[in-house]
Design a protein around this motif. Structure first.
Motif, short mmCIF file in Angstrom:
data_model
loop_
_atom_site.label_atom_id
_atom_site.label_comp_id
_atom_site.label_asym_id
_atom_site.label_seq_id
_atom_site.Cartn_x
_atom_site.Cartn_y
_atom_site.Cartn_z
N ALA A 1 -24.92 -28.03 28.84
CA ALA A 1 -25.38 -27.80 27.47
C ALA A 1 -25.10 -29.05 26.63
O ALA A 1 -24.18 -29.80 26.90
N VAL A 2 -25.92 -29.24 25.60
CA VAL A 2 -25.70 -30.33 24.66
C VAL A 2 -24.49 -29.95 23.79
O VAL A 2 -24.34 -28.79 23.40
N LEU A 3 -23.66 -30.92 23.48
CA LEU A 3 -22.48 -30.66 22.64
C LEU A 3 -22.54 -31.48 21.37
O LEU A 3 -22.76 -32.70 21.42
N VAL A 4 -22.36 -30.84 20.24
CA VAL A 4 -22.17 -31.51 18.96
C VAL A 4 -20.72 -31.27 18.59
O VAL A 4 -20.30 -30.14 18.34
N VAL B 1 -8.68 -39.56 9.33
CA VAL B 1 -8.47 -40.98 9.61
C VAL B 1 -9.34 -41.87 8.73
O VAL B 1 -8.88 -42.86 8.19
N GLU B 2 -10.62 -41.50 8.58
CA GLU B 2 -11.55 -42.28 7.76
C GLU B 2 -12.37 -41.32 6.90
O GLU B 2 -13.57 -41.13 7.14
N PRO B 3 -11.77 -40.70 5.89
CA PRO B 3 -12.48 -39.65 5.16
C PRO B 3 -13.77 -40.10 4.51
O PRO B 3 -14.76 -39.38 4.52
N ASP B 4 -13.81 -41.28 3.96
CA ASP B 4 -14.99 -41.72 3.23
C ASP B 4 -16.17 -42.05 4.14
O ASP B 4 -17.31 -42.09 3.69
N ARG B 5 -15.89 -42.28 5.41
CA ARG B 5 -16.96 -42.67 6.32
C ARG B 5 -17.87 -41.50 6.68
O ARG B 5 -19.07 -41.64 6.79
N LYS C 1 -13.73 -32.40 2.16
CA LYS C 1 -13.15 -31.93 3.42
C LYS C 1 -14.10 -31.06 4.23
O LYS C 1 -13.79 -30.70 5.35
N VAL C 2 -15.25 -30.72 3.68
CA VAL C 2 -16.17 -29.80 4.35
C VAL C 2 -17.56 -30.41 4.54
O VAL C 2 -18.16 -30.30 5.60
N HIS C 3 -18.09 -31.07 3.52
CA HIS C 3 -19.49 -31.52 3.52
C HIS C 3 -19.61 -32.94 4.04
O HIS C 3 -18.97 -33.85 3.51
N VAL C 4 -20.47 -33.09 5.04
CA VAL C 4 -20.65 -34.43 5.63
C VAL C 4 -21.50 -35.31 4.72
O VAL C 4 -22.34 -34.83 3.97
N SER C 5 -21.24 -36.61 4.83
CA SER C 5 -22.03 -37.60 4.11
C SER C 5 -23.33 -37.84 4.86
O SER C 5 -23.56 -37.25 5.93
N ALA C 6 -24.18 -38.73 4.35
CA ALA C 6 -25.42 -39.07 5.04
C ALA C 6 -25.11 -39.63 6.43
O ALA C 6 -25.77 -39.28 7.42
N LEU C 7 -24.09 -40.47 6.53
CA LEU C 7 -23.72 -41.04 7.83
C LEU C 7 -23.24 -39.93 8.77
O LEU C 7 -23.61 -39.92 9.95
N GLY C 8 -22.44 -39.00 8.26
CA GLY C 8 -21.97 -37.88 9.08
C GLY C 8 -23.13 -37.01 9.54
O GLY C 8 -23.19 -36.60 10.71
N ALA C 9 -24.08 -36.74 8.66
CA ALA C 9 -25.25 -35.92 9.01
C ALA C 9 -26.09 -36.64 10.07
O ALA C 9 -26.60 -36.01 11.01
N THR C 10 -26.22 -37.96 9.93
CA THR C 10 -26.96 -38.73 10.92
C THR C 10 -26.27 -38.66 12.28
O THR C 10 -26.93 -38.46 13.31
N ALA C 11 -24.95 -38.80 12.29
CA ALA C 11 -24.21 -38.73 13.55
C ALA C 11 -24.38 -37.36 14.21
O ALA C 11 -24.59 -37.26 15.42
N ILE C 12 -24.31 -36.30 13.42
CA ILE C 12 -24.51 -34.95 13.96
C ILE C 12 -25.93 -34.82 14.50
O ILE C 12 -26.14 -34.30 15.60
N GLY C 13 -26.92 -35.31 13.75
CA GLY C 13 -28.31 -35.22 14.18
C GLY C 13 -28.56 -35.95 15.48
O GLY C 13 -29.27 -35.49 16.36
N GLU C 14 -27.95 -37.13 15.61
CA GLU C 14 -28.11 -37.90 16.84
C GLU C 14 -27.47 -37.19 18.01
O GLU C 14 -27.92 -37.22 19.12
#
Length: 189
Positions: A153-156, A167-171, A176-189
């Protein structure tokens, strides 16, 4: 009211930990069957690990040793003493009982104050692992990772991203809950 200090004695700890391990085995069996059923029907399965805020205090810490009274005194001392004494009490407490979630949580807070985020994250992970009433644990996420790997199975890995918040909260995160654009992109990838 049953656990006014947020600590359960060795007998209760044993029962609650046995229950948690049983729940983990049942969870793995159910998850594996769900994945296989969906795949047998032709669906591509995507699993996600469970994120949680690493800094959340444990709901209930357990005491595992006969020296529970000593460990309890050290937990209270860690919460109330000065910074230098905290580390001594933390280490003494772990020497008596290495699985007290409250001690690991206090260590995480100490490492945060010292601006040592990786050590803080490690201590908070141990606090989550030994919490007797957890929302999610590193063990549950290990099961999800293992099932994803073994069943194709694919894992996110949302937990890895929430871990990164420490470790790198702003990245990765806006908070503490909502991902940034970079976080959303990482999840999408």
């Amino acid at each position: 009211s049953l656990f006014p200090d947020g600590l359960a004695g060795p007998e209760v700890t044993r029962v609650l930990e046995d229950e948690q391990r049983l729940k983990e085995r049942i969870f793995e069996g159910h998850l594996r069957r769900m994945v296989r059923t969906a795949q047998a029907g032709g669906a591509q399965v995507v699993l996600t690990t469970l994120p949680w805020n690493l800094g959340t205090p444990p709901a209930l810490s357990g005491l595992h040793t006969a020296t529970a009274a000593e460990a309890l005194a050290l937990v209270k001392e860690v919460g109330a003493s000065g910074e230098a004494d905290r580390e001594v009490a933390y280490r003494e407490g772990l020497a008596l009982d290495p699985m007290v979630a409250a001690l690991h949580h206090e260590a995480g807070r100490m490492y945060q104050r010292r601006r040592q985020p990786r050590l803080a994250a490690d201590a908070f992970r141990l606090a989550a692992e030994w919490d007797l009433v957890p929302d999610a644990t590193p063990s549950i996420n290990a099961i999800i990772r293992r099932v994803a790997d073994e069943e194709g199975a694919v894992l996110v890995d949302l937990h890895a991203l929430s871990d990164a918040w420490m470790v790198e909260p702003d990245r990765w995160f806006l908070d503490k809950v909502h991902v940034s654009a970079l976080g959303a992109t990482a999840i999408g990838e």
